[in-house]
Design a protein around this motif. Structure first.
Motif, PDB file in Angstrom:
ATOM      1  N   GLY A  42       0.778  -1.237   0.000  1.00 17.28           N
ATOM      2  CA  GLY A  42       0.000   0.000   0.000  1.00 17.28           C
ATOM      3  C   GLY A  42       0.806   1.282   0.000  1.00 17.28           C
ATOM      4  N   LYS A  43       2.014   1.245  -0.553  1.00 20.75           N
ATOM      5  CA  LYS A  43       2.849   2.459  -0.565  1.00 20.75           C
ATOM      6  C   LYS A  43       2.246   3.534  -1.478  1.00 20.75           C
ATOM      7  N   SER A  44       1.801   3.127  -2.657  1.00 17.54           N
ATOM      8  CA  SER A  44       1.194   4.096  -3.569  1.00 17.54           C
ATOM      9  C   SER A  44      -0.147   4.598  -3.027  1.00 17.54           C
ATOM     10  N   VAL A  45      -0.879   3.726  -2.356  1.00 18.86           N
ATOM     11  CA  VAL A  45      -2.126   4.143  -1.708  1.00 18.86           C
ATOM     12  C   VAL A  45      -1.830   5.194  -0.647  1.00 18.86           C
ATOM     13  N   PHE A  46      -0.725   5.036   0.057  1.00 18.40           N
ATOM     14  CA  PHE A  46      -0.332   6.002   1.075  1.00 18.40           C
ATOM     15  C   PHE A  46      -0.082   7.374   0.439  1.00 18.40           C
ATOM     16  N   LEU A  47       0.629   7.402  -0.699  1.00 18.46           N
ATOM     17  CA  LEU A  47       0.877   8.670  -1.393  1.00 18.46           C
ATOM     18  C   LEU A  47      -0.435   9.336  -1.803  1.00 18.46           C
ATOM     19  N   LYS A  48      -1.340   8.567  -2.376  1.00 20.00           N
ATOM     20  CA  LYS A  48      -2.608   9.122  -2.835  1.00 20.00           C
ATOM     21  C   LYS A  48      -3.442   9.649  -1.669  1.00 20.00           C
ATOM     22  N   THR A  49      -3.297   9.023  -0.509  1.00 18.91           N
ATOM     23  CA  THR A  49      -4.015   9.492   0.672  1.00 18.91           C
ATOM     24  C   THR A  49      -3.434  10.808   1.177  1.00 18.91           C
ATOM     25  N   LEU A  50      -2.115  10.930   1.102  1.00 18.06           N
ATOM     26  CA  LEU A  50      -1.474  12.172   1.555  1.00 18.06           C
ATOM     27  C   LEU A  50      -1.922  13.373   0.745  1.00 18.06           C
ATOM     28  N   VAL A  51      -2.145  13.180  -0.548  1.00 24.38           N
ATOM     29  CA  VAL A  51      -2.503  14.298  -1.413  1.00 24.38           C
ATOM     30  C   VAL A  51      -4.023  14.465  -1.527  1.00 24.38           C
ATOM     31  N   GLY A  52      -4.768  13.595  -0.837  1.00 24.26           N
ATOM     32  CA  GLY A  52      -6.215  13.726  -0.812  1.00 24.26           C
ATOM     33  C   GLY A  52      -6.950  13.087  -1.966  1.00 24.26           C
ATOM     34  N   LEU A  53      -6.260  12.262  -2.767  1.00 27.94           N
ATOM     35  CA  LEU A  53      -6.922  11.557  -3.863  1.00 27.94           C
ATOM     36  C   LEU A  53      -7.740  10.376  -3.349  1.00 27.94           C
ATOM     37  N   LEU A  54      -7.357   9.831  -2.196  1.00 23.73           N
ATOM     38  CA  LEU A  54      -8.113   8.788  -1.518  1.00 23.73           C
ATOM     39  C   LEU A  54      -8.413   9.238  -0.092  1.00 23.73           C
ATOM     40  N   ARG A  55      -9.600   8.914   0.372  1.00 22.46           N
ATOM     41  CA  ARG A  55      -9.993   9.251   1.745  1.00 22.46           C
ATOM     42  C   ARG A  55      -9.696   8.071   2.669  1.00 22.46           C
ATOM     43  N   PRO A  56      -9.052   8.302   3.805  1.00 21.68           N
ATOM     44  CA  PRO A  56      -8.813   7.201   4.745  1.00 21.68           C
ATOM     45  C   PRO A  56     -10.083   6.844   5.498  1.00 21.68           C
ATOM     46  N   ASP A  57     -10.092   5.655   6.102  1.00 25.88           N
ATOM     47  CA  ASP A  57     -11.218   5.263   6.949  1.00 25.88           C
ATOM     48  C   ASP A  57     -11.173   5.994   8.279  1.00 25.88           C
ATOM     49  N   ARG A  58      -9.962   6.143   8.809  1.00 23.15           N
ATOM     50  CA  ARG A  58      -9.773   6.849  10.082  1.00 23.15           C
ATOM     51  C   ARG A  58      -8.442   7.585  10.036  1.00 23.15           C
ATOM     52  N   GLY A  59      -8.257   8.511  10.971  1.00 19.13           N
ATOM     53  CA  GLY A  59      -6.989   9.196  11.103  1.00 19.13           C
ATOM     54  C   GLY A  59      -6.985  10.567  10.447  1.00 19.13           C
ATOM     55  N   SER A  60      -5.844  11.234  10.558  1.00 19.37           N
ATOM     56  CA  SER A  60      -5.715  12.594  10.040  1.00 19.37           C
ATOM     57  C   SER A  60      -4.412  12.759   9.272  1.00 19.37           C
ATOM     58  N   VAL A  61      -4.430  13.693   8.316  1.00 18.40           N
ATOM     59  CA  VAL A  61      -3.236  14.096   7.568  1.00 18.40           C
ATOM     60  C   VAL A  61      -3.193  15.619   7.620  1.00 18.40           C
ATOM     61  N   THR A  62      -2.310  16.158   8.433  1.00 21.99           N
ATOM     62  CA  THR A  62      -2.251  17.603   8.630  1.00 21.99           C
ATOM     63  C   THR A  62      -1.138  18.193   7.781  1.00 21.99           C
ATOM     64  N   VAL A  63      -1.524  19.084   6.869  1.00 24.16           N
ATOM     65  CA  VAL A  63      -0.594  19.738   5.950  1.00 24.16           C
ATOM     66  C   VAL A  63      -0.754  21.244   6.131  1.00 24.16           C
ATOM     67  N   ALA A  64       0.337  21.911   6.485  1.00 27.14           N
ATOM     68  CA  ALA A  64       0.291  23.362   6.705  1.00 27.14           C
ATOM     69  C   ALA A  64      -0.825  23.727   7.687  1.00 27.14           C
ATOM     70  N   GLY A  65      -0.970  22.890   8.723  1.00 23.48           N
ATOM     71  CA  GLY A  65      -1.937  23.174   9.775  1.00 23.48           C
ATOM     72  C   GLY A  65      -3.368  22.791   9.469  1.00 23.48           C
ATOM     73  N   ARG A  66      -3.624  22.149   8.315  1.00 21.69           N
ATOM     74  CA  ARG A  66      -4.998  21.786   7.949  1.00 21.69           C
ATOM     75  C   ARG A  66      -5.106  20.280   7.751  1.00 21.69           C
ATOM     76  N   ASP A  67      -6.115  19.683   8.372  1.00 26.42           N
ATOM     77  CA  ASP A  67      -6.359  18.248   8.229  1.00 26.42           C
ATOM     78  C   ASP A  67      -7.104  18.014   6.916  1.00 26.42           C
ATOM     79  N   ILE A  68      -6.396  17.472   5.917  1.00 26.04           N
ATOM     80  CA  ILE A  68      -7.003  17.350   4.590  1.00 26.04           C
ATOM     81  C   ILE A  68      -8.108  16.306   4.550  1.00 26.04           C
ATOM     82  N   THR A  69      -8.176  15.414   5.543  1.00 24.05           N
ATOM     83  CA  THR A  69      -9.230  14.401   5.551  1.00 24.05           C
ATOM     84  C   THR A  69     -10.585  15.016   5.879  1.00 24.05           C
TER      85      THR A  69
END
Length: 309
Positions: A42-69
């Motif tokens: 799931g390495k490529s899935v991880f990249l797509k989740t970081l950039v917001g192309l895929l939504r995670p089931d749980r958790g947060s991704v904070t970029v420049a102070g904003r949780d993109i999820t």
């Protein structure tokens, strides 16, 4: 200056299949990080989740102070402007020459004049060593040139974060070495945050400040490269050593008893050696000192010396 990405408790599934769960790490601003792992982790899935192309089931991704999820599509679009992405195949338009491929994001997302676009495109092509190839089509150039063209296109909007999805795939070892040096040089020049997904162990040893490893639906380790390169974690040693003995099997994970037996029988006859030195920027390129990274590396080495772990 690049921006920090903070991942907390990230979990992603497709139906009943869990890709990875409870992944937490921080990608330090301005540093180069590498994510390793066997195929299918799931390495490529991880990249797509970081950039917001895929939504995670749980958790947060904070970029420049904003949780993109938690962002709406319009807000997410604004955050995505911080990202540049180099896809495996460069993702170039086959009917466009390199100049128009690289100019595409500027024409699509900005209102710059053609003279300004030309200045930016030629600047980025110069950075990746493609000046003189503006009129060539993707089908007329080598795989290495296509990678560099894809990288130039990822750079045209001056991103603060650049994601690389297996940039070395399909390249011979010489072209991989050139690409690795280019990545190190670019990081020193533009000071963005880099995350590279790769299977190439040589790249993982030489290029990053930090290394992570995904296995068995979880993040096994993430930290300074020295910490991973000196790790006694069985799966880390197996993957970095490229050997059969350990938890990673051909088609699926091995059971604990088999792994224990293999490791007990394993005799590591390779002489002890210092970790592979990190690549330095080329002549005339100075990388700003990352004091936090230096402190983390020193702390990791100190822990190894004190605890032997």
């Amino acid at each position: 200056m690049g921006v920090e990405i903070c991942v907390e408790g990230l979990t992603k599934s497709f139906g009943h299949q869990v890709v990875w769960q409870d992944v937490s790490l921080t990608l330090p601003a301005g540093e180069v990080s590498v994510m390793l792992g066997p195929s299918g982790t799931g390495k490529s899935v991880f990249l797509k989740t970081l950039v917001g192309l895929l939504r995670p089931d749980r958790g947060s991704v904070t970029v420049a102070g904003r949780d993109i999820t938690r962002l709406r599509e319009r807000e997410l679009y604004e955050v995505r402007k911080l990202f540049g992405v180099l896809f495996q195949d460069g993702a170039l338009f086959g009917s466009m020459n390199l100049y128009d491929n690289i100019a595409f994001p500027l024409r699509e997302h900005t209102r710059r004049s053609e003279s300004e676009i030309r200045r930016v495109v030629l600047e980025k092509m110069d950075m990746v060593g493609l000046i003189g190839s503006e009129g060539k089509l993707p089908g007329e150039i080598s795989g290495g040139m296509r990678k560099r063209a894809g990288l130039a296109r990822a750079l045209v909007l001056d991103p603060e974060i650049i994601l690389f999805d297996e940039p070395d795939s399909g390249l011979d070892p010489v072209r991989v070495a050139y690409l690795n040096q280019l990545i190190v040089d670019l990081n020193a020049q533009i000071d963005a945050t880099f995350l590279i997904v790769t299977h190439d162990i040589s790249s993982a040893r030489q290029v990053p400040d930090n290394i992570g490893l995904l296995f068995r639906r979880e993040l096994v380790m993430f930290g300074p490269r020295e910490e991973l390169l000196n790790s006694d974690e069985p799966v880390v040693r197996q993957f970095l050593g490229g050997r059969m003995q350990g938890p990673i099997g051909m088609a699926e994970e091995k059971d604990a008893a088999q792994v224990k037996q293999e490791l007990a029988q394993l005799v590591d006859t390779a002489p002890a050696r210092e970790p592979t030195p990190r690549l330095l920027p080329g002549p005339g390129i100075t990388r700003p000192p990352r004091w936090e990274a230096i402190a983390r590396r020193e702390a990791a080495l100190h822990r190894k010396e004190v605890t032997g772990a």
